[in-house]
Every structure is written in C-alpha cells, then in structure tokens.
Scaffold this active site. Structure first.
Site, PDB file in Angstrom:
ATOM      1  N   GLY C 219       0.710  -1.239  -0.037  1.00  0.00           N
ATOM      2  CA  GLY C 219      -0.119  -0.110  -0.136  1.00  0.00           C
ATOM      3  C   GLY C 219       0.742   1.422   0.211  1.00  0.00           C
ATOM      4  O   GLY C 219       1.880   1.118  -0.394  1.00  0.00           O
ATOM      5  N   LEU C 245      -3.309  -5.118  -5.609  1.00  0.00           N
ATOM      6  CA  LEU C 245      -2.510  -4.645  -5.596  1.00  0.00           C
ATOM      7  C   LEU C 245      -1.559  -4.622  -4.707  1.00  0.00           C
ATOM      8  O   LEU C 245      -2.013  -5.185  -3.505  1.00  0.00           O
ATOM      9  CB  LEU C 245      -2.730  -3.221  -4.711  1.00  0.00           C
ATOM     10  CG  LEU C 245      -2.126  -1.786  -4.948  1.00  0.00           C
ATOM     11  CD1 LEU C 245      -2.225  -1.335  -6.673  1.00  0.00           C
ATOM     12  CD2 LEU C 245      -2.844  -0.993  -4.150  1.00  0.00           C
ATOM     13  N   ASP C 246      -0.121  -4.363  -4.991  1.00  0.00           N
ATOM     14  CA  ASP C 246       1.059  -5.199  -4.058  1.00  0.00           C
ATOM     15  C   ASP C 246       1.014  -6.760  -4.270  1.00  0.00           C
ATOM     16  O   ASP C 246       0.978  -7.257  -3.510  1.00  0.00           O
ATOM     17  CB  ASP C 246       1.178  -4.861  -3.325  1.00  0.00           C
ATOM     18  CG  ASP C 246       1.080  -3.140  -3.130  1.00  0.00           C
ATOM     19  OD1 ASP C 246       1.857  -2.261  -5.024  1.00  0.00           O
ATOM     20  OD2 ASP C 246       1.055  -2.598  -2.808  1.00  0.00           O
ATOM     21  N   GLU C 247       0.317  -8.036  -4.645  1.00  0.00           N
ATOM     22  CA  GLU C 247       0.260  -8.773  -4.949  1.00  0.00           C
ATOM     23  C   GLU C 247       0.399 -10.274  -5.628  1.00  0.00           C
ATOM     24  O   GLU C 247      -0.095 -11.406  -5.908  1.00  0.00           O
ATOM     25  CB  GLU C 247      -1.662  -9.419  -4.198  1.00  0.00           C
ATOM     26  CG  GLU C 247      -1.310  -8.540  -2.533  1.00  0.00           C
ATOM     27  CD  GLU C 247      -3.216  -9.116  -1.466  1.00  0.00           C
ATOM     28  OE1 GLU C 247      -3.471 -10.229  -2.569  1.00  0.00           O
ATOM     29  OE2 GLU C 247      -2.885  -9.242  -0.954  1.00  0.00           O
TER      30      GLU C 247
END
Lengths: 301, 301, 301, 301
Positions: C219, C245-247
């Site tokens: 995040g 997101l970001d995964e």
C-alpha cells in the site's frame, strides 16, 4: 532402523528415497547433440531428470560441463550397468570424462585442523543436524587442543605433532591414516603447508579455507595486512589446495563490511564468521558433486 | 527565490536552514578532556551539537579524530569569529588540526573522465536531483565523446587531448583550469595516470575509482585478471589518488557476486554498477567532511 | 549500417550473430522424457544448445519449466518452421505451453511514470548504453515533468493527465496508445492504480516496482511505515501487476541496511537506489524470457 | 588465576584492564549543552572518553541518546561515587535517565529454548570462545532434548514442561528460577508465547528471535508463508518481546537470497543461519549497553 534420508523436491517437500537418486557429472569438448544424447540415454534407462545444470565456455570450440540429478527406481541394482552402458552409448562418442554417483553414498571426509575451532565445529555441527551430508571419518590435528570437542561428536581424533624436523614423517603418517578414509580432505584452518609430495600422493581433492578475499592478502597474517591497508571489507576464500600456496581453483568467497574501528583481533572475530560459512558452503557443494574444475577455475552447477 | 536547502533531522524531517548548520572536524593526539573542551566551547558559543562522531586509535597514546555537526543561529555572521576563538581557546591547547565549514557552502568539484559514462552520469544525476550536495564546476576529458551528455546538465565540458608527447603540457592546462574551480577533483574512470607533479601541484584532494576490490587486481585490466583467477565476487574501490598508483587511502569498497558464467564483458557491466555506487558514496562522504586520513587509512565519521 | 548485436559466450567473449540465437521456453506437467525430447528435437534441427535452465516442482506430479537458448545458423529463415515442427513432434505429446523467440527481436516496451525520475532514467540509460536489450517505444505519464528527460533519449513522451473523474477515459487513451507498441508495460513509479479493466485489456504483462520489501508495507507510504516500525533494512520489490494491489507474482527483491539515523526523506533516497536496480534486473530477466509464472510465484531460469 | 579480559583499542590492540572501563548511557529531552556537561563531568573525574555515540531525533525538540565508554583508573573503587555525583551535577539538571556500568561485570543471561538447537548453540559457543561477553546462568526449556548439549558447556539446564493446562504454573516456576539469575532473558527459538503477566513480572528485558523479516510473515509458520508468497529473500528479526506478539522494538534484522528452487525445509535451513547470526548480534549489542529503546524503535549506539 532410522528412516533413510531423502531428496526433498522444491515446492512440495515430497520425498523419494535417496537410494533412488543418482548424479551424473560430465565434461567434454562442446559439440552439438550432447544434451540430447545424455537425456536420451537417461530416458531409455527409465531415469527421470530431477535437476540439470549445464555450462559451455563457448558453443563453437569450448568446454562443456553438465551435472544431472536423476530419479531411477532401484538405482542401487543398476548403477554399475548404467555406468557401463553410458561409456559405450555416450561417453566414447563424445570423448567424455564422467562420473555416476548415488546420493545414498555420502563422501568420506577427513578434516585436518590446528587450534582454531570455528571452522571445524561448523562442519561437525552442520553434519550432525543433517544439513551437510558427508561421512566424517576422522579429524587429524597437529595439536591436542580440540580432542574433547571432536570426541563429543563421536568422531575419532588423531593427534600428529609436526615440527620442521618431523614434517616428512608426520605427512607419511597422515597419508597412511587417509587410506580408505577420504574421498575429500578439508583443511579447516590447518596451519601447516601441505608439501607437494603430500598433495601428489593424497589421491583425493583437498579443500582449504584462506582467511582473506584472495588474491588479496595471500600468505600469512591476512587480517593484519587488511588492517594496515585500511580495507573496508574483509573476506574468506575456500579453494582446492595445490602446490602453489593460496593459488588453487576458488570454490567460494564472501566478505563482511568493516571500518576503521575494528582492531586486528576484532577483524579476526568477524572474519571467523565468514570463514565458517564460506567453508561450509564449499564443502557442501563439493559433496553434492556440484564443483567441476577446469584450468584454475571452478564451475559450480 | 528558491527555498534554501535544509538539514533534515532523523525521525522528524524537521528542518532548519542549511546556513545555520556548521561542521567542525578535528585531529590531534589523544589526551583527556578533548571532547569536554570542544563541547564546552560550542555550548558557550550557543552552538547546539546535532551529530557527533569520534574515534581514537588508542586512549593512551593514539590519534584522536572528531566530526561535529552543530546548529548555530546566524552562523554565517559568526563563522570567522568561531574559527578564531577556537584556535585560541581549544586548538592551541591540544595542538589540533581543525576546520570549520558551513553546510551552506558546497564543495567545488571538477570531474575528470575519459570515455566511460557510468560514473560521471551517476554523479551528475545525483547532484541534479539533490542527493549529492556539491558544486560541479566543470568536467575535463581527454576525449570528446561525453560532451553532449555533460552539456545536457548545463555544466562546462573541456576537452584536453593527451598523448605521450603532450602529457606534461596537458597537465599544465588542467592545473590552470582547476584554479579556483576545485576543492576536490574526482577521477570518474579517467584512464590516464596523473603524474606526481600534477598531484603535488593540484592543491586539493583527488578521489579515484578503481574497478576492483583493492589490493586485489591493482593496475590495468582488473576484470580480465578477475576472470582468469576465477573469483566469485568482483568489486570496486574509491580511494584518494597518490603518486603510488592504486595504493592511496581507501574511502569505500563494495562487491557483487559473480560466477563462472560471466564473460569479461559481463563482469565489466556488473562492475560498472558497483563502481558508480561506490564512487558516489565516497564523494558524498568527502563532501560532507566525513573522511579523515591518517597514514594510509581513512576514518569515516 | 550498425553492426548487429551479438551473444557473448562466457569465458571467451567469442561472438555469434544475435539473429542466429533463439530461445525456447516450455511449461508442462512433469513426466519422464521431456528434456530428452526437447534436446533431441533441437539436435535434429541443427540447433546447438547454448544455455539450459530447468526446474521441476516435483519429479512425480509437479510442474516442469525449461528455458533453452540455442544457436542455429540461418535461424530467421527457419523459425516459423521450427515452431510448427515442435508443436507436432514434441508440444502435443507433452501437452506443453511453449514459445520460440529470436534474440534479434527485442521486446517492445512502454514505460509508465509519474514524477519520480530515478526508475525511468535507469531503464533509459541502461538501454542506451546497450546493457538492457529492449525497444522502448514510448513513455506515458500523468504529469508533464519528465518530458525533457525522455526527449533527450529520442523517445516519444505522451502526457495523459488523470483525475478521479477522467480515469476511465485516460485508461482508454492509454490502451489505444499501447496498440502495437508493447510486449511489456513497465510501471516505473507510476503512482496510479491500474484498474482491473485496464489489466484485463492490456494484452501483455505489466511489471510494477513497489518501494518496500513485500509483503511488508504494502500500500501507500511504505517508507513512513518502515520508519514507524523501526526496521533495520528497507527494500524494493518488482512484481507483475494484478488486480490485487501489491500481491502479484514477485520477480525480484533486494534490501539495503538502514538505522535509526535516517529520516523518512533519507529512507526514500536510499530506497530509490534499490528500486532502480531491482526494477532494472526484473525488466532485463523478463526481456530475456527468463521469468515464468505459475500460480502466484515466478521461476527465474 | 586467569588473566582479566581487556578492552582492545582499535588500531593497536593495546589493552587496558576491563575493570577500568565504564559505560554511561543517557536519555533525555534534547537541549543545548548536554554533550559539554557530560564530557566536562567525566574529564573532571579523570575519566577519559574512549568511545562516544550520540543521537538526537531533532535538535529543537527531540529525544537525545548518548552512550559513552570511558577509561578511569581504579573504576571499581569510584563507580558508586561517580553515579551519585553525576545525579547531582548533571542528571537532575537535564532530567536524564542514565546508567553507569562496568565492562568487568557481564550481564547475567537466562536462555529459554524448545527443540531447535541452532540459536542456542551459537550463543553458547560464541560465549565460550570469548566473542560474546555475558554470564549465562542457566538454560530453561519446555523440552528435554537439548540437555546434553547444554551440559557439555557446564551450564545448568532446567526442564519445565508446558501444556495449556500447566502454562500459568510453569511460568510461575520460570519466574522463580529467574530470581537473581537474569539481567536479560533470551528466547532462542522458544516456541511458547510468553504471557503478558510473565512479561510484566520478569523485571528485565526479553529478546526474541523471529524467523522472518518482520513485519512480513508475523505469527506462526513464516517459512511456509514465504514459500507461498514467492519472496526472493528470507530473513530473521531479533526484537524485544512485548505483550503484542512480534511487534516489539526491532534490534537487528538480516536476510539471505533464495529462489523458486528451495523447498520449505530448505528455506528453514537457510533461515537458521540468518537467525543465529542476527540473534547473536542483537544479544551482543544489548550486553554492551548499545541498545536504547524509545517508543517502539531502538537506537543502536
């Protein structure tokens, strides 16, 4: 009976018996068709490739190296046959140097040591907890200091004192002790220089740990030299011993950051940490048949 | 008018004007009471210590080094007075070498370069984005290749070709260009050896980047030598240039892991990355008055 | 005409034309005989294996990945034929996903960026000096700030402002620009979240650089979070962008040591160095067809 | 009688008796004149500063931390007096928290452990060889497995089994054992969560080693989680234990590179190496009075 050690596969930790796992290492002049010939041979002999590392110095006129780990049910029964068939069907055609080994037969290792305990203990301890698969047959030392440490691991400790006058005799004793006890000799901070005669007669590879980042600070007293030169990193180098001191093929190196603040004694303490991990990695790779030498360099597959 | 750059404090990013931040570096024989005398002097002169680094080679008979960053409102007006008072009240008593500098006066830097762009661009770019506080006055090169790159940063580029025959004359030209333009000279892969005469006349420190982990592979062609020796790490060394090539005091070093797979060309590529970060760190520390030399070693405070 | 780029072999720097170098990547269920079948196919088609990377998640019931680099004279003339023959002779038999590519056809790459320049410049510069083989077709930004920087590399810069209200429209514009211009999209600190619709429509992989060691500090504001948590290392993560997101699957990560002394601003500066090297490595590996994804993980061969 | 351990000075390895070396750590609100007051006090009391580390979170309104190592002949005779005088002459004026300790009085340490031996053995071994100065008074374990290992170092081993039902009682037993035996408790892979009651009653700091790079993979099974997330680095974190599991102030962290190839078991093996060096460093810094906590962060001086 203790359960047999096993190869764990990467993502799954699924296990197959070590005795069904073989390793094939080959070296020859590079030429078209080698990978195909080797893979074809293994497939025909119902051996499934588990891991394959390969390296060519030049696709036109270079040296070719390959390490193949394979799974073959009932390997123990067919290993000799595989070896013989491979010579006929593949080895001769490509003029190969090759070896088949079984993962169930750990290498016999003799450790030579003087007074420093850190490299020796790291090897004994990793071996004991199952992280470093080898059969440590004995520890030979020119000092009696580490006898109790070695004894607590249940491994024979042999003390052979060495002086200038007795060196030839001591080396002869050492060579006798090594008969049938060593596929590998490890100098774990053994502070004597092995003679060219010893190295010619020993009949197996010898790994040494040097307490600097070679070729910087070869020879005696590297931490003092490092302090005097004011370097900002100190290191350690594991290499095969040759008659040219500190000039044999390098297997592994690593460094640690230092500053103006560390005394020579403190450099020695920090260096000891690097020495033990570098030596342990080099010995492990050798025991897993990953290290192939050519000229004065190593290829790690 | 652009806002003045400012010192950011560690946990808070609170800001005070750079012009109120001073640095005091001292060097003398170690003896009791130095820290107290310096700190007392600063407190009496209403300067608050922001950062203090200190090092003694031996508390009995060693060398003492200290770097103090302090905050003093209206520093610009009192800097000369501080300097004068310090000499009388502290400097003489301890027989100190010392310097006061203002964080608002970046060092004037001349960069010397040949054809490789990576170290030069790293310095230009870090300076432009505000990460490396210095005043790059000019770039001098023995080749015309990088003129456009330098021009795009709005910095003067001076081409002075060098041959064996013209070297003395070229160095004289360089020295003239440096008049009033350099508190520091940076050799950013400048592929000429500076003569002892040049180094004696230059009147400011010279930082060089050598493309190996010194003292390993001093001299020309370090990546080829590294390949031939089969090392497992390659590195770079930033050091002060002295008349003894590659033997000056080391400021910073770093390494990167390589294997048998990399060609000499690939080693050069990987090494270039280490060279630029090592040189940038060394130049930054120098520009922040962090580097103190004694004998052939540096103390980084 | 400029000389054609070439593959350099490891120890020799011998060169063969890039247009004769092909890459074959395959993925299928693991089963006996794959390596033999592929190597046999290449040998029969007079393609010599130059580099071979292979990985199996489990030799019994796992996933099998292989990347093979081969040298075939006149590759351009036979590439389509190789592809067709491979499908019939090998691909169908093992139910493989596979691709043949030519090393002479660099991937078309569109870079998306906001205001931070460090990741963008690193990619442009490595590409320009020949270290990162790709064809950068354009740079798209939601801010005009970096136009001049990009222009100096002779690459088109397209400014598409984005607000909450215009996001859908802006993404539609971006997708149009990507038509025929991207085998890969790189988010080089592009500070907008790409919608699931965009990612579904883009038709090629998207690599993002996140400024922390994921999964820590996912995040916004990772450096502030890192400061607050008091970590002793900060890092960066290059990963494929997914709707979560970001995964997405991680390609590369690295860290740098920090202490209590660094402010958030200083963490950002240090992190920027890690970000640019991590992103450059990830993009390079992708462009060399080294990255294979399965589930949410990558295999780098 | 064994010679007394001694502080070695950086460049010289000159030695002074440990009993003449003292450490003073202070913490207070930052304000002008602190360094001067402390240094002045020590100079007046004939204590020579050997090492000084200092940190301020903000020179205007921050927290100030300082660690001073000093040499004072006959320290043992005057330590109590120094402490008393300091309170009056300096401590009260700046509203300081401070401690004086003698380098000749190593901290009493109780180690808690379960079945994994690697962290425990690293501490015992470094202590035995003189690299980690502490007085290990006892090892407490909820399993009997490591009794012989501990016995070989001549250190008491106490087995206190724990089940859900007996946890409160077991913790009461542990607290009783700690009476007079611990200035520090080290959880060397102790696989039980200490209750808030225990932590409130223990009366000394507790250091824990967590087998991941926190805050990534907090809680149980971090290596499995790391494998599932496909990270490219794994790490370890030494932190002070608080009632919030894995959220206490971080002392030290480190990582090691991994790839898709490592199984969870192999990640555990590699992680074990990082765990032991990270924990050893954290314990050493604590024992040298280098670690100061504020809020949830540590300052290492």
């Amino acid at each position: 009976m203790a359960p047999e050690p096993a190869l764990r596969f990467a993502n799954t930790d699924a296990e197959v018996p070590q005795s069904d796992i073989g390793r094939l290492t080959i070296h020859c002049a590079d030429q078209p068709g080698i990978v195909a010939a080797v893979a074809g041979f293994l497939a025909e002999h119902r051996a499934n490739i588990v891991e394959l590392g390969q390296f060519s110095t030049d696709s036109e006129a270079g040296e070719f190296f390959q390490r193949t780990v394979f799974h073959r049910e009932g390997l123990a029964q067919v290993l000799a046959e595989l070896d013989r068939d491979f010579a006929e069907q593949v080895g001769k055609r490509f003029d190969m140097t090759y070896t088949f080994t079984s993962a169930a037969t750990p290498k016999r290792v003799t450790i030579m040591v003087s007074k420093y305990d850190h490299c020796l203990l790291e090897l004994l301890w990793r071996n004991k907890r199952g992280d470093l698969d080898m059969n440590i047959t004995q520890v030979i030392s020119n000092h009696p200091d580490l006898e109790a440490d070695v004894a607590s691991f249940g491994i024979p400790f042999i003390h052979i004192p060495i002086s200038k006058a007795t060196k030839a005799e001591a080396e002869a004793q050492q060579l006798e002790l090594l008969q049938g006890k060593a596929d590998l000799v490890v100098m774990a901070r053994y502070m004597q220089i092995l003679s060219a005669e010893f190295l010619n007669s020993v009949g197996c590879p010898v790994i040494n740990i040097h307490h600097s980042f070679l070729p910087a600070f070869a020879g005696a007293g590297p931490y003092l030299k490092a302090k005097e030169r004011g370097v900002k990193l100190i290191g350690a180098t594991a290499h095969y011993a040759t008659a040219n001191l500190d000039e044999g093929p390098i297997i592994e190196q690593d460094v640690v950051r230092v500053s103006h603040r560390e005394s020579v004694a403190e450099l020695e303490r920090r260096g000891a940490e690097v020495e033990r991990s570098v030596l342990a990695r080099a010995v492990q790779w050798h025991c897993e048949d990953r290290v192939m030498t050519f000229g004065n360099s190593t290829t790690i597959l």
